[in-house]
Motif scaffolding. Structure first.
Motif, PDB file in Angstrom:
ATOM      1  N   ALA A   1      32.332  10.693  24.418  1.00 45.32           N
ATOM      2  CA  ALA A   1      33.001  11.027  23.160  1.00 45.32           C
ATOM      3  C   ALA A   1      33.857  12.243  23.458  1.00 45.32           C
ATOM      4  N   TRP A   2      35.062  11.998  23.909  1.00 47.79           N
ATOM      5  CA  TRP A   2      35.912  13.040  24.461  1.00 47.79           C
ATOM      6  C   TRP A   2      36.748  13.680  23.363  1.00 47.79           C
ATOM      7  N   PRO A   3      36.638  15.008  23.169  1.00 50.17           N
ATOM      8  CA  PRO A   3      37.399  15.669  22.095  1.00 50.17           C
ATOM      9  C   PRO A   3      38.895  15.709  22.415  1.00 50.17           C
ATOM     10  N   VAL A   4      39.708  15.194  21.511  1.00 46.52           N
ATOM     11  CA  VAL A   4      41.161  15.224  21.685  1.00 46.52           C
ATOM     12  C   VAL A   4      41.816  16.235  20.753  1.00 46.52           C
TER      13      VAL A   4
ATOM     14  N   PRO B   1      43.700  13.501  30.111  1.00 45.89           N
ATOM     15  CA  PRO B   1      43.560  14.958  30.132  1.00 45.89           C
ATOM     16  C   PRO B   1      42.422  15.485  29.264  1.00 45.89           C
ATOM     17  N   ASP B   2      41.990  14.721  28.269  1.00 46.55           N
ATOM     18  CA  ASP B   2      40.912  15.218  27.412  1.00 46.55           C
ATOM     19  C   ASP B   2      39.562  15.226  28.123  1.00 46.55           C
ATOM     20  N   SER B   3      39.370  14.294  29.054  1.00 38.67           N
ATOM     21  CA  SER B   3      38.100  14.211  29.776  1.00 38.67           C
ATOM     22  C   SER B   3      38.197  14.719  31.208  1.00 38.67           C
ATOM     23  N   GLY B   4      39.417  14.671  31.778  1.00 41.49           N
ATOM     24  CA  GLY B   4      39.569  14.988  33.186  1.00 41.49           C
ATOM     25  C   GLY B   4      39.008  13.920  34.094  1.00 41.49           C
ATOM     26  N   ARG B   5      38.740  12.762  33.518  1.00 44.88           N
ATOM     27  CA  ARG B   5      38.141  11.648  34.259  1.00 44.88           C
ATOM     28  C   ARG B   5      38.942  10.383  33.966  1.00 44.88           C
ATOM     29  N   HIS B   6      38.547   9.288  34.621  1.00 45.76           N
ATOM     30  CA  HIS B   6      39.203   8.018  34.327  1.00 45.76           C
ATOM     31  C   HIS B   6      39.151   7.766  32.827  1.00 45.76           C
ATOM     32  N   TRP B   7      40.269   7.320  32.284  1.00 43.26           N
ATOM     33  CA  TRP B   7      40.379   7.207  30.830  1.00 43.26           C
ATOM     34  C   TRP B   7      39.335   6.293  30.209  1.00 43.26           C
ATOM     35  N   ALA B   8      38.820   5.302  30.974  1.00 45.33           N
ATOM     36  CA  ALA B   8      37.855   4.343  30.420  1.00 45.33           C
ATOM     37  C   ALA B   8      36.407   4.797  30.570  1.00 45.33           C
ATOM     38  N   ASP B   9      36.158   5.978  31.163  1.00 43.65           N
ATOM     39  CA  ASP B   9      34.788   6.446  31.349  1.00 43.65           C
ATOM     40  C   ASP B   9      34.114   6.670  30.007  1.00 43.65           C
ATOM     41  N   GLU B  10      32.855   6.292  29.925  1.00 40.21           N
ATOM     42  CA  GLU B  10      32.087   6.393  28.682  1.00 40.21           C
ATOM     43  C   GLU B  10      31.964   7.843  28.237  1.00 40.21           C
TER      44      GLU B  10
ATOM     45  N   VAL C   1      41.421  -6.703  33.390  1.00 40.85           N
ATOM     46  CA  VAL C   1      42.800  -6.267  33.252  1.00 40.85           C
ATOM     47  C   VAL C   1      42.843  -4.940  32.498  1.00 40.85           C
ATOM     48  N   LEU C   2      42.352  -4.926  31.278  1.00 42.82           N
ATOM     49  CA  LEU C   2      42.203  -3.697  30.512  1.00 42.82           C
ATOM     50  C   LEU C   2      40.720  -3.364  30.457  1.00 42.82           C
ATOM     51  N   LYS C   3      40.354  -2.251  31.043  1.00 44.86           N
ATOM     52  CA  LYS C   3      38.942  -1.923  31.175  1.00 44.86           C
ATOM     53  C   LYS C   3      38.292  -1.584  29.845  1.00 44.86           C
ATOM     54  N   ALA C   4      39.057  -1.017  28.927  1.00 49.02           N
ATOM     55  CA  ALA C   4      38.447  -0.490  27.709  1.00 49.02           C
ATOM     56  C   ALA C   4      39.468  -0.432  26.590  1.00 49.02           C
ATOM     57  N   VAL C   5      38.963  -0.200  25.393  1.00 47.81           N
ATOM     58  CA  VAL C   5      39.797   0.108  24.236  1.00 47.81           C
ATOM     59  C   VAL C   5      39.317   1.439  23.686  1.00 47.81           C
ATOM     60  N   ASN C   6      40.244   2.326  23.360  1.00 46.14           N
ATOM     61  CA  ASN C   6      39.901   3.633  22.794  1.00 46.14           C
ATOM     62  C   ASN C   6      39.688   3.517  21.292  1.00 46.14           C
ATOM     63  N   VAL C   7      38.517   3.956  20.832  1.00 44.40           N
ATOM     64  CA  VAL C   7      38.225   4.111  19.415  1.00 44.40           C
ATOM     65  C   VAL C   7      38.200   5.601  19.128  1.00 44.40           C
ATOM     66  N   TYR C   8      38.783   6.017  18.014  1.00 49.04           N
ATOM     67  CA  TYR C   8      38.856   7.437  17.687  1.00 49.04           C
ATOM     68  C   TYR C   8      37.986   7.729  16.472  1.00 49.04           C
ATOM     69  N   ALA C   9      37.029   8.646  16.655  1.00 51.68           N
ATOM     70  CA  ALA C   9      36.115   9.036  15.579  1.00 51.68           C
ATOM     71  C   ALA C   9      36.595  10.349  14.969  1.00 51.68           C
ATOM     72  N   ILE C  10      36.878  10.323  13.662  1.00 50.94           N
ATOM     73  CA  ILE C  10      37.363  11.499  12.936  1.00 50.94           C
ATOM     74  C   ILE C  10      36.234  11.990  12.032  1.00 50.94           C
ATOM     75  N   GLU C  11      35.818  13.232  12.218  1.00 47.06           N
ATOM     76  CA  GLU C  11      34.736  13.797  11.417  1.00 47.06           C
ATOM     77  C   GLU C  11      35.274  14.281  10.074  1.00 47.06           C
ATOM     78  N   THR C  12      34.543  13.966   9.006  1.00 48.51           N
ATOM     79  CA  THR C  12      34.860  14.469   7.667  1.00 48.51           C
ATOM     80  C   THR C  12      33.555  14.921   7.020  1.00 48.51           C
ATOM     81  N   PRO C  13      33.622  15.690   5.937  1.00 50.31           N
ATOM     82  CA  PRO C  13      32.385  16.133   5.274  1.00 50.31           C
ATOM     83  C   PRO C  13      31.504  14.984   4.800  1.00 50.31           C
ATOM     84  N   SER C  14      32.090  13.825   4.514  1.00 52.72           N
ATOM     85  CA  SER C  14      31.298  12.706   3.993  1.00 52.72           C
ATOM     86  C   SER C  14      30.863  11.719   5.064  1.00 52.72           C
ATOM     87  N   GLY C  15      31.327  11.886   6.292  1.00 53.86           N
ATOM     88  CA  GLY C  15      30.970  10.945   7.348  1.00 53.86           C
ATOM     89  C   GLY C  15      32.106  10.792   8.335  1.00 53.86           C
TER      90      GLY C  15
END
Length: 706
Positions: free
Chosen positions: A371-374, A360-369, A389-403
């Motif tokens: 940086a989808w905001p959740v 639902p965050d992208s409206g596209r196939h979950w493995a599509d390339e 079998v598993l097309k992709a693994v989801n990595v989650y990037a969390i923004e902070t003031p330091s990086g």
């Protein structure tokens, strides 16, 4: 509603059954439709001896039932949730001997899947007391889990009582050598059935000499029900710095301790009473008790050494008398019965397979390339895997003031690294902006790229401490490099020929010559500051021994790794070194996460999903169905896990075992073994090991999977 009440102290005859209006929950409270009420000695003692500041009292500290209303601010439970209660009547007028009870949410705990209401109502005071007694030693653990009491010797006084029974089962689950004392053959049989390694009849033998023979170095901890009577025995068998955990005053209300012998041993007398217990200790104990229940290590009934005695609500007075008279076992009041409904077979969270799922965050196939905001400041970045079998693994990037803090890192392959670089660019960042990786577990698709980038750019890489054994094994230069690390596991499942075939499968033998260690080891459950956010790091063993999830309760998010997946079930048993009961660990961890508020699910594989509670309930139901089917395979004759796997259906399409490729046949054999091992823990199967290391499972002839 029907309620049992008393308005004055006295014998059980002061109890009567009356009609009262249904209570309504206030803020922070839940209303429970009580199905079972558990009777403890405190119930009749309170009734007979202790005046209360209420016009009438509904007794009952323990119970189990269904949530049927929630007050304002309660997000841990929903209507229909199965729960158990503890200290329900402490400081309140209305306990569990009624059709309904209203309780603060802090005294209500989720009842693990597969556990019935008899078990739920039997937990409460006995199990929490036993937990506290086992975790109060100065140099002992503060939490219980498999291995927590390894190398400890625990003496349980009165092993046939409810607290003694729970202490035996919990101590054994935690790895202790368990000795118990009893007064006769009937109680000895019950304590043995509960799991005590050694049973000592103190009336027919020199108990101190026998215990010293069993434990020459002395006992680490005594769980004591009768301190006035047993103090001389306790001092005779304790080691230096041993602890006596006293939870009752059976046999006398005054403890006379000889000072010099006690001082010489540096004895610690720890008194255990639940009513004034710190709420955090109560919560921690309930979590551990639920973990033991979920993996089948804590049970009730004849098969667990704790016979059950049932009385209808109208005979609550008779139930009180039975407890006061010293009934052996657990006395329960059957307040009502759950609705009898046909239980459907477990179904996947989504009827859409992972290969076709849209997020639902992208409206596209979950493995599509991309940086989808959740959520504000959080982006889901799918990275490709070298697998169909598993097309992709989801990595989650969390923004902070330091990086950036990244939850998981992907597989260290060229394609994944390039996609991560491009995707970070979409949010104006690069590898040098990554401050930290929080890695859910050690599998290559989560850890290896994080370790690589962390080393190159100086980012801190954090991983669960219980994954160290896996990294040690992979870095062991003495390990045969031509042999899959799962060779012994497959052999134990009865699949030696398949194990040899695995040695020739691409990727089954790790090609990396060195596996990097993390910068930070995650230990225990704790909070982690990520910029202005706070993530609760929650240890969730099962899929791997050191798996962690990260919950941001304020934003209602769960970074779930492989612990909770929305369209598939995580593989169980596919880890090295092997865990004794990985499915039990997994179901206990699911129960632990289910006790958190309902959160939005951010999985490692598949689309973002709306409810952790809904998916966890489905995963638990799925495995209960699989346990029932696995047990049925043993009806005709004893089997290896490999043989049992041939009789089960696989994938959502219920394919036969022979339709699977060699790799997935191995996964199936190890997962079947995990189910059979949990059936052993639940007392429904036994295991025997051949000289070649093959485990053979046999049906005990008892009931269903629960």
């Amino acid at each position: 509603m029907r309620a049992v009440i008393y308005s004055e102290n006295g014998p059980s005859s002061v109890l009567s059954v009356v009609d009262r209006p249904d209570p309504e929950p206030g803020p922070g409270e839940v209303r429970v439709r009580v199905l079972r009420s558990g009777i403890n000695p405190t119930d009749w003692k309170f009734r007979s001896r202790f005046p209360q500041p209420y016009d009438e009292i509904v007794p009952g500290q323990d119970g189990a039932g269904l949530v049927d209303a929630v007050g304002e601010g309660v997000d841990e439970f929903s209507v229909g949730d199965r729960v158990w209660l503890v200290l329900a009547q402490h400081g309140r007028a209305h306990g569990t001997a009624a059709d309904h009870t209203v309780q603060p949410v802090e005294r209500v705990f989720a009842l693990p899947a597969g556990a019935d209401f008899d078990l739920g109502a039997s937990l409460g005071v006995p199990a929490i007391t036993a937990h506290r007694a086992l975790t109060c030693a100065q140099d002992g653990p503060t939490r219980l889990a498999p291995g927590a009491l390894t190398d400890h010797v625990v003496l349980v006084a009165g092993g046939a009582g409810a607290v003694g029974n729970a202490a035996i089962q919990l101590a054994r689950w935690a790895g202790a050598t368990v000795i118990t004392t009893v007064s006769g053959d009937e109680k000895a049989a019950l304590a043995t059935t509960a799991g005590a390694h050694h049973v000592v009849n103190y009336r027919t033998t020199d108990a101190a000499a026998e215990i010293r023979t069993i434990a020459p170095g002395g006992v680490d901890l005594v769980v004591e029900v009768a301190p006035a009577q047993n103090n001389a025995l306790d001092l005779a068998v304790l080691r230096n710095h041993g602890t006596v955990a006293i939870y009752a005053d059976n046999g006398g209300g005054t403890l006379a301790a000889p000072l010099l012998p006690a001082m010489w041993l540096n004895v610690r007398y720890q008194f255990v009473l639940l009513y004034p217990l710190d709420p955090e200790l109560l919560r921690a104990a309930a979590e551990d008790v639920n973990a033991a229940v979920a993996c089948g290590a804590l049970r009730v009934g004849e098969q667990a050494g704790l016979p059950l005695h049932h009385f209808p609500l109208e005979q609550t007075a008779v139930a009180h008398d039975a407890v006061e008279a010293g009934a052996i076992g657990k006395v329960l009041v059957d307040v009502s019965e759950p609705e009898q409904r046909d239980v459907p077979a477990a179904t996947p969270f989504s009827t859409t397979p992972t290969a076709y799922a849209v997020s639902p965050d992208s409206g596209r196939h979950w493995a599509d390339e991309g940086a989808w905001p959740v959520a504000p400041g959080i982006h889901r970045i799918p990275l490709p895997l070298p697998s169909d079998v598993l097309k992709a693994v989801n990595v989650y990037a969390i923004e902070t003031p330091s990086g950036l803090t990244l939850v998981d890192g992907g597989w260290a392959i060229k394609d994944a690294r390039e996609v991560l670089e491009r995707s970070l660019g979409l949010i104006g960042a690069g590898f040098g902006d990554i401050d930290r990786f929080l890695v859910t577990h050690v599998h290559r698709d989560h850890y290896s790229l994080a370790a690589e980038i962390g080393e190159e750019y100086g980012a801190d890489v954090a991983l669960g401490a219980d994954e160290k054994a896996t990294l040690d094994l992979l870095n062991d230069q003495g390990r045969p490099r031509e042999e899959t690390p799962f060779f012994a596991s497959l052999v134990s499942a009865g699949a030696e020929d398949l194990a040899r075939q695995w040695n020739n499968l691409h990727g089954a033998v790790p090609a990396q010559t060195e596996w990097r260690y993390p910068d930070t080891w995650l230990e225990g459950d704790h909070a982690i500051a990520v910029g202005a956010r706070t993530l609760d790091a929650v240890h969730t063993p099962g899929h791997t021994a050191g798996h962690y999830v990260f919950a941001e309760k304020s934003a209602a998010l769960l970074f779930a790794g492989d612990h909770v997946l929305p369209t598939i079930t995580p593989s169980i048993g596919f880890t090295q070194p092997p865990a004794p009961d990985p499915l039990g660990d997994f179901m206990a961890s699911l129960t632990k996460v289910r006790a958190l508020p309902d959160l939005r699910l951010l999985p490692a594989h598949g689309p973002v999903a709306p409810s952790t509670h809904a998916r966890i309930d489905e995963l638990l139901a799925h495995h209960e169905v699989r346990l029932t089917k696995s047990l049925a395979t043993l009806l005709a004759r004893p089997l290896t896990a490999f043989e049992a796997a041939h009789q089960l259906g696989w994938t959502r399409h219920e394919r036969s075992f022979d339709e699977l490729d060699q790799f997935n046949q191995g996964i199936a054999a190890m997962e079947t073994k995990a189910h059979l091992e949990l059936l052993v823990a639940r007392g429904l199967a036994t295991r025997a090991i051949s000289p070649e290391g093959v485990v053979l499972f046999t049906h005990t002839g008892r009931g269903a999977a629960r």
